[in-house]
Design a protein around this motif. Sequence first.
Motif, short mmCIF file in Angstrom:
data_model
loop_
_atom_site.label_atom_id
_atom_site.label_comp_id
_atom_site.label_asym_id
_atom_site.label_seq_id
_atom_site.Cartn_x
_atom_site.Cartn_y
_atom_site.Cartn_z
N TYR A 114 0.84 -1.20 0.00
CA TYR A 114 0.00 0.00 0.00
C TYR A 114 0.87 1.25 0.00
N LEU A 115 1.87 1.22 0.87
CA LEU A 115 2.77 2.37 1.03
C LEU A 115 3.42 2.74 -0.31
N PHE A 116 3.97 1.73 -0.98
CA PHE A 116 4.65 2.00 -2.24
C PHE A 116 3.67 2.42 -3.33
N ALA A 117 2.43 1.93 -3.23
CA ALA A 117 1.47 2.21 -4.28
C ALA A 117 0.88 3.60 -4.15
N ARG A 118 0.56 4.01 -2.93
CA ARG A 118 -0.28 5.20 -2.79
C ARG A 118 0.41 6.40 -2.16
N LEU A 119 1.52 6.18 -1.45
CA LEU A 119 2.12 7.30 -0.74
C LEU A 119 3.43 7.72 -1.41
N ASP A 120 3.70 9.00 -1.27
CA ASP A 120 4.92 9.55 -1.85
C ASP A 120 5.76 10.07 -0.70
N PHE A 121 7.03 9.65 -0.65
CA PHE A 121 7.89 10.13 0.44
C PHE A 121 9.32 10.15 -0.08
#
Lengths: 339, 533
Positions: free
Chosen positions: B71-78
Motif C-alpha cells: 500500500y505504502l509504495f502504491a499510494r504514498l509519496d515520500f
Amino acid sequence: MLLSLDAATVRFGGRAVLDAVGLDVAEHEVVCVLGPSGSGKSTLLRAVAGLQPLSGGRVLLDGRDQAGVPAHRRGIGLMFQDHQLFPQRDVGANVAFGLRMHGVARSERDAEVGQLLELVGLPGAGRRAVASLSGGEQQRVALARALAPRPRLLMLDEPLGQLDRSLRERLVVELRELFGRLGTTVLAVTHDQGEAFALADRVVVMRDGRIAQSGTPLEVWQRPADAFVARFLGFDNVVPATVAGTAADSPWGKLPVPEGSAQGARTLLVRPAGVRLVAADAGLPCTVAARTFKGTHVTVRLRPGDGPRLEAACALRDAPEVGDGVGVEFDAAEIVVLD
Amino acid sequence: MALPVAFFAVFFAWPVAAIVARGLKADGTWRFGRIADVVTQPDIRHVLWFTTWQALASTALTLLLALPAAYLFARLDFPGKRLLRAVVTVPFVLPTVVAGSAFLALVGHGGLLDQLWGVRLDTTVWAILLAHVFFNYAVVVRTVGGLWSQLDPRQEEAARMLGASPLRAWRKVTLPALGPAVAAAALMVFLFTFTSFGVVQILGGPTFSTLEVEIYRQTSEVFDLSTAAVLTLVQFAAVGAILVVHAWTVRRRETALRLVDPEATVRRPRGAGQWALLTGVLVTIALLLVLPLAVLVRRSLDAPGFGYYRALANGDGGTFLVAPLHAVWTSLQYAVAATALAVVIGGLAAAALARRDAGRLVRGFDALLMLPLGVSAVTVGFGFLIALDKPPLDLRQSWILVPLAQALVGAPFVVRTMLPVLRAVDARLREAAAVLGASPWRVWREVDLPMVRRALLVAAGFAFAVSLGEFGATVFIARPDNPTLPVAVARLLSRPGDLNYGQAMALSTILMVVCAAALLVLERLRTDRTGEF
C-alpha cells in the motif's frame, strides 16, 4: 480499374464480416465507404492491404490478383485509425520509414521528407518527438508517412475519427484539396456521413458486410436506397406506406408523393423540411414533445394523436414551445418513396 | 520455436522422465506402489507435513508484513522511495545461501542476538520463517503494489459519491480488483517456500527438513536414488498443481481493469495513521531486510585487517582443492555462459509465445516453461545427475553442465520479463510497417527490437543474477574442484571453526555485493513496475 473487389468474403468463425463484396475504384477517384461500426468497413481495408486473408473472392490491383502477395509488396498506403506512429522515432524518421524500406538514398529521403511535411502543413517538424504532437498534428504526420512511398492507392481508416469537430471540418477540406492536387486514388472508410460526403467523389454505404448503396454523395443523400440507409443518414421519419398514384396511405394519414413514384407497398421517407407546422385546427393534430436548437434551424419532435413520432425542421422564430398543440401538413417535394 | 522446445525436451523433459523411471521402475517393471510405500514412511510423512505447514506459515507471515508496504509504495509519496524500493528488492535476487548465512549471523550460534541477549533461533522454525519473509517480501510488494498503484482512485471516489463509506468503498471496489494479484503473489510465495532448499539446508539443522532438502539428503548422504526419485515426483505433482492455479489467477488479474499512470495516484502521507504506517513499514524493512545483511558484512570483517577475505585467496585450508576466491571467477564464467543460453532460449520462446496467432499448443508451452522455475532447482540438478551421465549424452565431465542447469532455471525469468513487453507491442504498429514496405524480418528489426531492447537487458540481468546465486541444481553437479560461489559458501559453513565461518561470511558478502550491483543496474533500466518479478 485500379482496384477491383470480386465477391470478396472474410469470415470470422462462422460469421461473414465481408459478404461477397464487389467494388471498383478507378484511378484518381476518391471513394468513401460509409457504415456503422461493425459493418465490416475496416475489414474491407485490411483485406485490400493484405493484412487480412480472404475466405473467398479476389482482390485485384491493376487487374492482377493479389492472392499470395504479402502486405509489404502491394504498394498500398494505409493510414490507421489511431495513426500508429512509431513512438520511438521522431517525426522525420516516421515519414522516412517507407522510403527507407524501399531503398531510397538518404539525401533524396531527406529532401522528400521536407517536402511532404511542408505539404501537410508541418514544415520543419522533422526533429520533433511523436509524443509531443497534438491529435491533428499526428494525423498530418500519419498522412505524410502514408504518402511518402507514393502508393498507387491510399487507404484511410476513420482518418479524422478522433479529432474534435472544428478541426475535423477544416482538415476534411484540406484533404479533399490535397488529393485533388496530387491526383491520389483514395479509398477511405468512416462512420461519419458529413465526412464521407465532404471527401468523396463516390460514397459506398455498407451494412453487415454487404454494400447497401453506392453513388455520388448527392445521389445517396437525395435517394437513399432503403430504410436502413435513410435512418443511417440521420432521417427518422421513415414509415411503411401504400402508394397509389400521387398519394400514399401512411400511419400519419394520406400523404402526397411526387409524380412517378413507385407504386404499392413501399417505405416512405419524409424529410424534416417537408413537415410544415400550421395552425392547431388544420392538418394532422400533434403535440410538441421536444425541441432542439441546431444553429441554423430548430428540430421539433412531434407526437401525433396516432402513428409514430414525427421530426420537423423550422426557423427559430416560428418554433412552438414544448407542450403546444400544432397542426402538420406535408410537402410532396420533400417526400421520397424508397424502392 | 523449435530450438526452445528441443532445449526443454533434452534438458528438462528427459531428466524428468529419467527420474520417473528411476523411481518407479525396478527390474524392468513399473511399480506404482512405490509412491504409496515412500509417502507412508513416518519420517517422510513428517517431511511432507513440515514442508506444507512451513510454506503456509511463511506465506501468511509474508502477506501480513508486506501488504502494508505494498500500500505504502502504491499510494504514498515520500523522500527516498526509489532507494527503498531497490532495498526491498535486493533480497529477492540474493542467493539463498547468502540469506542463510546472514540469518545465521543474526540469530545463530554466536550471532548478534546470542551476544546481546543470549537468544538463538537457528534451531527453531522461526529462523526459517523469517528468512522466507526476507526473500519474498519483494514478491508481494511488487506484484500487489504494482497493480495497486495503477488502480484508478476515481473508481473508489465514484463509490463514495454513490454513498459508500471509505472502508466500504475500499472493500467493495479496491479489494476485489486487488484480490487476484494478492492470490497470485501468495501462490508465488507459497511455491518458493514450498521448494525452499538453501535456506532450510543452512538454517534447518538436523531437525527441519523440506522435501527439497530430503531429496538432496537421500541422494548425497543416504544414496537412495529411487526414494529421491519418488520424492521428486511428489514435489513435481504439487508444484504442477500450484502453477496451474497460479496461471489461472494471473489470467483473472489481466481481465478488464482500468489502469492509470502510477504517478497520478500517489500523494504525501496525511494524518497520524499514515505516518504510523510509514514508520512501521520502515522499521520492519530495517529489522528484517537490512539488519541481517548488515550483520553479515560486520561478521565478515571480524578478523583484523580483512583477515577472512585474505584467507579466501589461500588454497591450504584443506576444504577445497583450490583457493575459495577461485570460486568467484568460476561463478562469473558459468553465469555469463548461462545468461547467454537463457537469453537465446527464453527470448526465442517469448517471441513465439507473443505471436497473436499462437495456438493452444504454443500457449500450453507457456505454462510448461514455468515448470523448471517451480519444479525447483533440486529436481533439475538431480535429473541432470541421473539422465546426462551416459551416452548419447554424457556431460558429467563437461563444464557446460552447470551453465545448462542454470540456464534452465533462468530461462523462465527471461520469458516472464520479455513476454509482457512483446505482447504490448501493438500488432497494428507492425502492420503499419508492413504496409510501408517492410518485410517480416525488417518489421521485427525496426519495430519490435527497439522496444524490447531494454527488456532484453533486464532479462539478461535477471538470468545473470539467478545463475550467479543458483544453488539447488549446482550443488548436485558442480565438480568438487570447481565450486561456484554459493556451493563454496555452503561447504565452508558445513565445516567447524571460526576461520571457515568467517570465510563463509566474507564470500557471502562478495556474492551479495555482485548481485546487488546487478540489481541496481536493472532498477535503473527498468521502466514498468508491473512485471511479475
